[in-house]
Design a protein around this motif. Structure first.
Motif, PDB file in Angstrom:
ATOM      1  N   LYS A  11       0.850  -1.191   0.000  1.00 21.46           N
ATOM      2  CA  LYS A  11       0.000   0.000   0.000  1.00 21.46           C
ATOM      3  C   LYS A  11       0.884   1.239   0.000  1.00 21.46           C
ATOM      4  O   LYS A  11       1.949   1.245   0.600  1.00 21.46           O
ATOM      5  N   ALA A  12       0.411   2.294  -0.648  1.00 21.98           N
ATOM      6  CA  ALA A  12       1.180   3.540  -0.695  1.00 21.98           C
ATOM      7  C   ALA A  12       1.342   4.126   0.700  1.00 21.98           C
ATOM      8  O   ALA A  12       2.424   4.526   1.084  1.00 21.98           O
ATOM      9  N   VAL A  13       0.272   4.196   1.467  1.00 26.56           N
ATOM     10  CA  VAL A  13       0.332   4.718   2.827  1.00 26.56           C
ATOM     11  C   VAL A  13      -0.457   3.780   3.737  1.00 26.56           C
ATOM     12  O   VAL A  13      -1.666   3.610   3.572  1.00 26.56           O
ATOM     13  N   PRO A  14       0.200   3.158   4.697  1.00 23.95           N
ATOM     14  CA  PRO A  14      -0.476   2.209   5.589  1.00 23.95           C
ATOM     15  C   PRO A  14      -1.445   2.889   6.548  1.00 23.95           C
ATOM     16  O   PRO A  14      -1.374   4.093   6.786  1.00 23.95           O
ATOM     17  N   ASP A  15      -2.346   2.104   7.096  1.00 22.70           N
ATOM     18  CA  ASP A  15      -3.231   2.539   8.176  1.00 22.70           C
ATOM     19  C   ASP A  15      -2.651   1.951   9.459  1.00 22.70           C
ATOM     20  O   ASP A  15      -2.952   0.822   9.838  1.00 22.70           O
ATOM     21  N   SER A  36      -4.476   7.016   9.488  1.00 25.07           N
ATOM     22  CA  SER A  36      -4.332   6.880   8.034  1.00 25.07           C
ATOM     23  C   SER A  36      -3.642   8.080   7.409  1.00 25.07           C
ATOM     24  O   SER A  36      -3.704   9.186   7.930  1.00 25.07           O
ATOM     25  N   GLY A  37      -3.020   7.836   6.269  1.00 28.90           N
ATOM     26  CA  GLY A  37      -2.519   8.922   5.434  1.00 28.90           C
ATOM     27  C   GLY A  37      -1.205   9.523   5.865  1.00 28.90           C
ATOM     28  O   GLY A  37      -0.866  10.625   5.445  1.00 28.90           O
ATOM     29  N   THR A  38      -0.434   8.830   6.714  1.00 28.16           N
ATOM     30  CA  THR A  38       0.832   9.398   7.166  1.00 28.16           C
ATOM     31  C   THR A  38       1.834   8.300   7.490  1.00 28.16           C
ATOM     32  O   THR A  38       1.450   7.223   7.928  1.00 28.16           O
ATOM     33  N   GLN A  39       3.094   8.593   7.273  1.00 29.55           N
ATOM     34  CA  GLN A  39       4.180   7.712   7.697  1.00 29.55           C
ATOM     35  C   GLN A  39       4.649   8.104   9.104  1.00 29.55           C
ATOM     36  O   GLN A  39       5.537   7.466   9.649  1.00 29.55           O
ATOM     37  N   GLU A  40       4.068   9.165   9.674  1.00 32.29           N
ATOM     38  CA  GLU A  40       4.422   9.664  11.006  1.00 32.29           C
ATOM     39  C   GLU A  40       3.169   9.740  11.879  1.00 32.29           C
ATOM     40  O   GLU A  40       2.737  10.822  12.273  1.00 32.29           O
ATOM     41  N   PRO A  41       2.546   8.595  12.181  1.00 28.85           N
ATOM     42  CA  PRO A  41       1.297   8.633  12.948  1.00 28.85           C
ATOM     43  C   PRO A  41       1.502   9.123  14.374  1.00 28.85           C
ATOM     44  O   PRO A  41       2.550   8.903  14.972  1.00 28.85           O
ATOM     45  N   THR A  42       0.496   9.803  14.877  1.00 27.64           N
ATOM     46  CA  THR A  42       0.461  10.249  16.271  1.00 27.64           C
ATOM     47  C   THR A  42      -0.867   9.811  16.858  1.00 27.64           C
ATOM     48  O   THR A  42      -1.921  10.120  16.308  1.00 27.64           O
TER      49      THR A  42
END
Length: 118
Positions: A11-15, A36-42
């Motif tokens: 996937k391009a951007v994981p959940d 969703s939508g980030t490689q830097e989840p908070t």
């Protein structure tokens, strides 16, 4: 937390979801919401692990959750009780078992409840 490289499981951007549990006590598992939508989840997630016994370790698992709610383990980290008792922990924990070429850390804060050492 942070992950280098793009994509997990094609996937391009994981959940991303982060789960925490007392090692060896799967009934204590608690998971964050999917980010969703980030490689830097908070997540800013707080949980009370009520079946913790002094001496137990904590297991952190980074997961990629798809639209069917299936979870793919992306990486793991653990903290032994000496890492966070008696004064807590506030820092980064390196993820292990990541996909080839990936690097990542989890920013973790642990604030122990009052306890007595045996």
């Amino acid at each position: 937390s942070g992950m280098s490289k793009s994509g997990v499981a094609g996937k391009a951007v994981p959940d991303f979801v982060c789960a925490v549990e007392v090692q060896g006590k799967p009934h204590t598992r608690s998971s964050t919401r999917a980010c969703s939508g980030t490689q830097e989840p908070t997540w800013d997630y707080q949980v009370d692990l009520l079946d913790y016994t002094v001496g137990d370790s904590l297991e952190l698992t980074l997961l990629d959750q798809d639209c069917w709610r299936e979870e793919l383990v992306v990486g793991r980290a653990s903290l032994t009780n000496t890492d966070f008792l008696p004064n807590g922990f506030d820092g980064q924990v390196a993820l292990q078992d990541l996909p080839l070429g990936a690097e990542g850390v989890l920013d973790v804060t642990i604030e122990p409840l009052a306890f007595t050492m045996a």
